[in-house]
Design a protein around this motif. Structure first.
Motif, PDB file in Angstrom:
ATOM      1  N   SER A 182       0.815  -1.219   0.000  1.00 23.42           N
ATOM      2  CA  SER A 182       0.000   0.000   0.000  1.00 23.42           C
ATOM      3  C   SER A 182       0.846   1.265   0.000  1.00 23.42           C
ATOM      4  N   ASN A 183       2.150   1.097   0.296  1.00 21.24           N
ATOM      5  CA  ASN A 183       3.068   2.250   0.402  1.00 21.24           C
ATOM      6  C   ASN A 183       2.630   3.246   1.479  1.00 21.24           C
ATOM      7  N   THR A 184       1.927   2.754   2.488  1.00 21.88           N
ATOM      8  CA  THR A 184       1.543   3.605   3.613  1.00 21.88           C
ATOM      9  C   THR A 184       2.793   4.035   4.375  1.00 21.88           C
ATOM     10  N   ASP A 185       2.959   5.313   4.559  1.00 18.61           N
ATOM     11  CA  ASP A 185       4.145   5.828   5.237  1.00 18.61           C
ATOM     12  C   ASP A 185       3.892   5.917   6.748  1.00 18.61           C
ATOM     13  N   ILE A 186       4.468   4.983   7.481  1.00 21.13           N
ATOM     14  CA  ILE A 186       4.377   5.022   8.949  1.00 21.13           C
ATOM     15  C   ILE A 186       5.782   5.136   9.550  1.00 21.13           C
ATOM     16  N   SER A 187       6.741   5.538   8.724  1.00 20.94           N
ATOM     17  CA  SER A 187       8.113   5.674   9.218  1.00 20.94           C
ATOM     18  C   SER A 187       8.158   6.721  10.332  1.00 20.94           C
ATOM     19  N   GLY A 188       8.994   6.426  11.313  1.00 19.82           N
ATOM     20  CA  GLY A 188       9.136   7.341  12.442  1.00 19.82           C
ATOM     21  C   GLY A 188       8.190   7.057  13.589  1.00 19.82           C
ATOM     22  N   LYS A 189       7.218   6.165  13.388  1.00 21.39           N
ATOM     23  CA  LYS A 189       6.323   5.785  14.486  1.00 21.39           C
ATOM     24  C   LYS A 189       7.061   4.836  15.435  1.00 21.39           C
ATOM     25  N   TRP A 190       6.697   4.911  16.701  1.00 17.84           N
ATOM     26  CA  TRP A 190       7.219   3.946  17.659  1.00 17.84           C
ATOM     27  C   TRP A 190       6.512   2.611  17.440  1.00 17.84           C
ATOM     28  N   ALA A 191       7.249   1.507  17.596  1.00 13.12           N
ATOM     29  CA  ALA A 191       6.639   0.194  17.381  1.00 13.12           C
ATOM     30  C   ALA A 191       7.330  -0.858  18.234  1.00 13.12           C
ATOM     31  N   THR A 192       6.548  -1.821  18.657  1.00 14.79           N
ATOM     32  CA  THR A 192       7.074  -2.964  19.393  1.00 14.79           C
ATOM     33  C   THR A 192       6.171  -4.154  19.121  1.00 14.79           C
ATOM     34  N   GLN A 193       6.438  -5.264  19.790  1.00 15.07           N
ATOM     35  CA  GLN A 193       5.622  -6.458  19.574  1.00 15.07           C
ATOM     36  C   GLN A 193       5.404  -7.197  20.883  1.00 15.07           C
ATOM     37  N   PHE A 194       4.268  -7.893  20.929  1.00 16.13           N
ATOM     38  CA  PHE A 194       3.942  -8.714  22.099  1.00 16.13           C
ATOM     39  C   PHE A 194       3.393 -10.034  21.595  1.00 16.13           C
ATOM     40  N   THR A 195       3.931 -11.137  22.121  1.00 16.11           N
ATOM     41  CA  THR A 195       3.471 -12.467  21.706  1.00 16.11           C
ATOM     42  C   THR A 195       3.205 -13.346  22.914  1.00 16.11           C
ATOM     43  N   THR A 196       2.391 -14.358  22.696  1.00 14.11           N
ATOM     44  CA  THR A 196       2.249 -15.449  23.667  1.00 14.11           C
ATOM     45  C   THR A 196       2.515 -16.757  22.937  1.00 14.11           C
ATOM     46  N   SER A 197       3.075 -17.703  23.660  1.00 13.72           N
ATOM     47  CA  SER A 197       3.389 -19.018  23.097  1.00 13.72           C
ATOM     48  C   SER A 197       3.845 -19.907  24.240  1.00 13.72           C
ATOM     49  N   LYS A 198       4.318 -21.098  23.896  1.00 10.25           N
ATOM     50  CA  LYS A 198       4.998 -21.951  24.879  1.00 10.25           C
ATOM     51  C   LYS A 198       6.508 -21.840  24.673  1.00 10.25           C
ATOM     52  N   HIS A 199       6.939 -20.722  24.080  1.00 13.32           N
ATOM     53  CA  HIS A 199       8.356 -20.402  23.845  1.00 13.32           C
ATOM     54  C   HIS A 199       9.024 -21.373  22.876  1.00 13.32           C
ATOM     55  N   PHE A 200       8.230 -21.930  21.964  1.00  8.23           N
ATOM     56  CA  PHE A 200       8.791 -22.745  20.886  1.00  8.23           C
ATOM     57  C   PHE A 200       9.162 -21.811  19.741  1.00  8.23           C
ATOM     58  N   PHE A 201      10.445 -21.508  19.632  1.00 11.86           N
ATOM     59  CA  PHE A 201      10.970 -20.621  18.591  1.00 11.86           C
ATOM     60  C   PHE A 201      10.229 -19.285  18.521  1.00 11.86           C
ATOM     61  N   ASP A 202       9.958 -18.731  19.703  1.00 14.45           N
ATOM     62  CA  ASP A 202       9.470 -17.353  19.757  1.00 14.45           C
ATOM     63  C   ASP A 202      10.571 -16.394  19.295  1.00 14.45           C
ATOM     64  N   THR A 203      11.824 -16.843  19.383  1.00 11.36           N
ATOM     65  CA  THR A 203      12.958 -16.011  18.979  1.00 11.36           C
ATOM     66  C   THR A 203      12.926 -15.734  17.475  1.00 11.36           C
ATOM     67  N   THR A 204      12.648 -16.760  16.666  1.00 11.87           N
ATOM     68  CA  THR A 204      12.606 -16.551  15.217  1.00 11.87           C
ATOM     69  C   THR A 204      11.393 -15.718  14.829  1.00 11.87           C
ATOM     70  N   ALA A 205      10.298 -15.855  15.567  1.00  7.76           N
ATOM     71  CA  ALA A 205       9.110 -15.043  15.290  1.00  7.76           C
ATOM     72  C   ALA A 205       9.400 -13.569  15.556  1.00  7.76           C
ATOM     73  N   HIS A 206      10.019 -13.276  16.688  1.00  8.74           N
ATOM     74  CA  HIS A 206      10.324 -11.890  17.039  1.00  8.74           C
ATOM     75  C   HIS A 206      11.339 -11.281  16.070  1.00  8.74           C
ATOM     76  N   ARG A 207      12.316 -12.074  15.665  1.00  6.53           N
ATOM     77  CA  ARG A 207      13.318 -11.562  14.731  1.00  6.53           C
ATOM     78  C   ARG A 207      12.665 -11.249  13.383  1.00  6.53           C
ATOM     79  N   PHE A 208      11.773 -12.124  12.941  1.00  8.32           N
ATOM     80  CA  PHE A 208      11.057 -11.904  11.677  1.00  8.32           C
ATOM     81  C   PHE A 208      10.258 -10.597  11.720  1.00  8.32           C
ATOM     82  N   MET A 209       9.530 -10.398  12.798  1.00  9.14           N
ATOM     83  CA  MET A 209       8.707  -9.195  12.902  1.00  9.14           C
ATOM     84  C   MET A 209       9.579  -7.950  13.010  1.00  9.14           C
TER      85      MET A 209
END
Length: 448
Positions: A87-114
């Motif tokens: 869409s080429n939506t410009d959201i550069s400069g916005k603050w961003a983070t992530q929150f996940t729930t899991s049983k910690h099975f490769f949550d590391t690769t999910a967070h790195r991807f995001m």
């Protein structure tokens, strides 16, 4: 702050992951929270992305919220990222983070991807939080959530972040012409090649054809872009007892009777958004009809990848981890990064053919051992619900490595510990070392 929660869970408002965001909203009335259920509204966003674009542009902090599905974010979140970038939506400069729930099975690769995708968008990226599914129910878990929230607010006040500028990630499309002659198929085994190659992606399709021509065994290509998926995994657990998916598009039978019936599986795709396009993630997530069962264990795997794999550390980790968790020998990866692309393809095909003909196996590494122990404990605890998984784990000895079952080893270690605690133990260490080596020497002397 104006905080936008992008809810990537297929369960929408019934998402366990979402409840932690609701908890923060309740305890922090000084902030204005808004929610966008991107998974449940995916079809409407495909028709018109502007409502999501407007919400993101009006926010100050964006929190990507999702459960971890098969090493990464759910298919619905992947598709949303595609729509956002297209869409080429410009959201550069916005603050961003992530929150996940899991049983910690490769949550590391999910967070790195995001994180990689957030950096592409020019967002000011803050550390995310990976919580257990049940953390919100405990005092410890609630404190960790509050601590993360406080640190997020502090970092925003201090102006501490990663990124902030859009990354120029040009998709690398290298030309490749078909150039390998088809050889005789001397092996009676067959393999499946799973791809999401677009009709217009001639280089990738030529790579697949040359790989097939270089094989000593028969192969069938399954293009999942052509499969009529009725939707992504809903995380509903309807398949937990019967192994049948709640979707009525027949994918569970298609997967088991065709793709997974082969002696080995090859995955062929072009790198996009630090993985590949969302259709492959839909395929991955829908394999949850097999639950946590490594139903293809012992069968080799290989990859045909178009794009700069050498620059994608997280993707390389994911490929290795998937193979080790599944008990699949990763025989080869063919890429178009090599100067001689055809040689990369033919060498990979030879290695893959050999690994199948000779039944090559290897022990699981940390990814496989650690990942399977997480699933083993999860299935054992939830065996009343995960009946199909429990039956499979019990039949295949997954519970045999519970440490309390190794009674002889425990008794032996207690005996060794007792010996080492006795006076003069230092003098006995040589004898103990010799005793430990004795069974290995027997193997060497027997020539086995």
């Amino acid at each position: 702050m104006r905080i936008l929660i992008l809810n990537g869970s297929p369960k929408a408002k019934n998402s366990i992951t979402l409840q932690s965001m609701r908890y923060l909203e309740k305890h922090h009335p000084e902030h204005a929270f808004k929610y966008l259920d991107i998974a449940s509204k995916l079809k409407s966003l495909e028709r018109d992305f502007s409502p999501a674009a407007e919400e993101m542009q009006a926010s100050e902090l964006i929190i990507f919220t999702y459960p971890v599905y098969t090493f990464l974010a759910p298919y619905q979140m992947h598709r949303f990222l595609e729509l956002l970038k297209d869409s080429n939506t410009d959201i550069s400069g916005k603050w961003a983070t992530q929150f996940t729930t899991s049983k910690h099975f490769f949550d590391t690769t999910a967070h790195r991807f995001m994180k990689e995708n957030m950096l592409d968008l020019g967002l000011k990226v803050l550390p995310g939080l990976s919580a257990d599914m049940e953390d919100l129910l405990t005092e410890k878990g609630r404190k960790e959530l509050e601590d993360w929230n406080e640190m997020t607010e502090l970092r925003i006040k201090l102006g501490t972040y990663e990124g902030g500028r859009k990354r120029c990630i040009a998709e690398c499309v290298r030309p490749y012409e078909q150039q390998v002659e088809d050889i005789e198929k001397t092996c009676d085994k067959s393999i499946s090649i799973v791809t999401n190659a677009d009709e217009s992606d001639i280089p990738l399709k030529n790579m697949i054809t040359d790989f097939q021509h270089s094989l000593t065994l028969k192969s069938t290509v399954y293009n999942i872009n052509e499969y009529p998926f009725s939707g992504g995994c809903l995380g509903c657990f309807s398949c937990a007892k019967s192994g049948r998916c709640i979707h009525k598009d027949g994918f569970d039978s298609y997967l088991r009777d065709k793709i997974q019936n082969a002696s080995g599986i090859v995955y062929a795709f072009r790198i996009k958004n630090h993985f590949t396009d969302s259709s492959m993630k839909c395929y991955d997530d829908r394999q949850f009809c097999n639950g946590h069962r490594a139903v293809t264990a012992g069968r080799p795997t290989a990859y045909i990848i178009a794009g700069d794999l050498s620059k994608e550390d997280n993707l390389r980790t994911l490929i290795e981890a998937r193979a080790s968790v599944g008990g699949n020998y990763l025989s080869a990866i063919a890429t178009d990064e090599m100067e001689d692309i055809a040689k990369s393809i033919t060498d990979a095909a030879k290695a893959f053919s050999y690994s199948i003909e000779k039944d090559i196996v290897e022990p699981r590494n940390f990814y496989g051992i650690g990942g399977n122990k997480i699933f083993r404990d999860l299935v054992y605890e939830m065996r009343g619900l995960m009946k199909a998984d429990h039956k499979f784990y019990k039949a295949n000895g997954y519970y045999d490595d519970f440490p309390q079952h190794h009674k002889k080893r425990i008794l032996f270690m207690n005996f060794v510990g007792l010996l080492l605690s006795l006076p003069g133990a230092e003098k006995k260490k040589g004898m103990m070392t010799k005793g430990m080596l004795a069974p290995y020497e027997k193997v060497l002397n027997d020539g086995k």
